[in-house]
Write a protein that holds these residues in place. Structure first.
Motif, PDB file in Angstrom:
ATOM      1  N   SER A  86       0.855  -1.194   0.000  1.00 38.55           N
ATOM      2  CA  SER A  86       0.000   0.000   0.000  1.00 38.55           C
ATOM      3  C   SER A  86       0.884   1.234   0.000  1.00 38.55           C
ATOM      4  CB  SER A  86      -0.912   0.006   1.226  1.00 38.55           C
ATOM      5  OG  SER A  86      -1.685   1.188   1.261  1.00 38.55           O
ATOM      6  N   THR A  88       0.519   5.393   0.328  1.00 37.16           N
ATOM      7  CA  THR A  88      -0.305   6.581   0.556  1.00 37.16           C
ATOM      8  C   THR A  88       0.129   7.686  -0.413  1.00 37.16           C
ATOM      9  OG1 THR A  88       1.188   7.520   2.201  1.00 37.16           O
ATOM     10  CG2 THR A  88      -0.492   5.964   2.986  1.00 37.16           C
ATOM     11  N   GLU A  90       1.079  10.600   0.294  1.00 36.90           N
ATOM     12  CA  GLU A  90       2.265  11.245   0.840  1.00 36.90           C
ATOM     13  C   GLU A  90       3.528  10.433   0.542  1.00 36.90           C
ATOM     14  OE1 GLU A  90      -0.482  10.646   2.446  1.00 36.90           O
ATOM     15  OE2 GLU A  90      -1.320  12.673   2.732  1.00 36.90           O
ATOM     16  N   GLU A  91       3.427   9.098   0.676  1.00 26.80           N
ATOM     17  CA  GLU A  91       4.590   8.263   0.383  1.00 26.80           C
ATOM     18  C   GLU A  91       4.946   8.318  -1.100  1.00 26.80           C
ATOM     19  OE1 GLU A  91       4.088   4.788   3.788  1.00 26.80           O
ATOM     20  OE2 GLU A  91       3.079   4.589   1.863  1.00 26.80           O
ATOM     21  N   ARG A 112      -5.849   5.249  -4.130  1.00 27.91           N
ATOM     22  CA  ARG A 112      -5.498   4.444  -2.968  1.00 27.91           C
ATOM     23  C   ARG A 112      -4.986   3.107  -3.481  1.00 27.91           C
ATOM     24  NH1 ARG A 112      -9.860   0.914  -1.616  1.00 27.91           N
ATOM     25  NH2 ARG A 112     -11.743   1.373  -2.801  1.00 27.91           N
ATOM     26  N   THR A 125      -3.389  -0.894  -8.394  1.00 27.74           N
ATOM     27  CA  THR A 125      -4.049   0.254  -7.781  1.00 27.74           C
ATOM     28  C   THR A 125      -5.416   0.421  -8.387  1.00 27.74           C
ATOM     29  OG1 THR A 125      -3.228   1.814  -9.402  1.00 27.74           O
ATOM     30  CG2 THR A 125      -1.809   1.387  -7.524  1.00 27.74           C
TER      31      THR A 125
END
Length: 255
Positions: A86, A88, A90-91, A112, A125
């Motif tokens: 997974s 995010t 931000e990542e 997501r 995804t």
């Protein structure tokens, strides 16, 4: 995408720009829209214990895996992001910024990552879609001010000659002959010596003006200089917005 090509990528290795092997591929992350590989994780460190994300935007597939335009040391220093299936937003943004790639927030804010691996180690995804509905387009004007260069005048430097008359009074001297008569004793020696005929000559002098010209010179140049100034610009901007009118239910949602 073709499953055989995906399996080849999954089971291959990652090589750097100098041909040095960086590590083996851990997981493959697919784009939810195009179904194309977006990232791979590279197993580095002792016994491949660490997985580092590498983007595949400029990568080239080979028979042995994939070659990326980065060095081994650069990939090993990538941001520490857990390869837990997974990512995010931000990542994902941290990875894009580290590899100096454009990250459009509007394209990633609603994404997501979910684990739905059709093959081992493959992560796909999916994107939350909004059902089609009636819509309006709103516009917002912004002010962009620049400068343009235009001619404001022309200056010439021309040389020309002219004459003037200068009058100066110069004091001068001249000598005049003066005759003086003084009575003397006829029996004196001076009188006896001058009894014979004779003559006396006297030279007279006078001053006349003498003119000399002196010349002074200077160099005159024509140049330019830039002067910084500030002007105020005002312009009306048009903005549009929307308001929502309608009936709502008990939870405040539109019906």
């Amino acid at each position: 995408m073709d499953r055989n090509l995906l399996d080849q990528l999954q089971n291959g290795d990652v090589f750097g720009t100098d041909g040095e092997k960086i590590g083996s591929v851990g997981q493959v992350y697919l784009d939810d829209v195009t179904n194309e590989p977006t990232f791979v994780t590279v197993k580095t460190g002792l016994f491949g214990a660490k997985e580092t994300f590498v983007p595949l935007q400029q990568a080239q597939t080979t028979a042995d895996g994939v070659t990326v335009p980065y060095t081994k040391e650069f990939v090993k220093d990538a941001p520490n992001v857990d390869a837990d299936g997974s990512l995010t937003p931000e990542e994902e943004q941290r990875i894009y910024e580290y590899y100096s790639m454009d990250y459009a927030a509007a394209d990633h804010a609603d994404r997501r990552e979910v684990v739905d691996a059709p093959a081992a180690g493959v992560v796909e995804t999916e994107r939350r879609e909004v059902a089609d509905a009636d819509s309006v387009v709103v516009k917002d004007e912004s002010l962009q001010v620049g400068t343009e260069r235009r001619a404001t005048g022309r200056v010439r430097l021309r040389k020309q000659s002219y004459t003037t008359t200068e009058t100066v009074e110069v004091p001068v001297t001249r000598e005049e002959v003066v005759v003086e008569r003084v009575a003397v004793d006829p029996n004196s020696a001076e009188a006896r010596d001058s009894a014979a005929d004779g003559e006396v000559e006297v030279t007279t002098y006078e001053e006349t003006p003498v003119v000399n010209k002196t010349v002074e010179a200077e160099k005159v140049s024509l140049g330019k200089r830039t002067v910084q100034d500030t002007e105020t610009v005002s312009e009306e901007l048009r903005h549009e917005d929307v308001t929502i009118d309608g009936d709502t239910d008990r939870d405040g949602r539109l019906r």
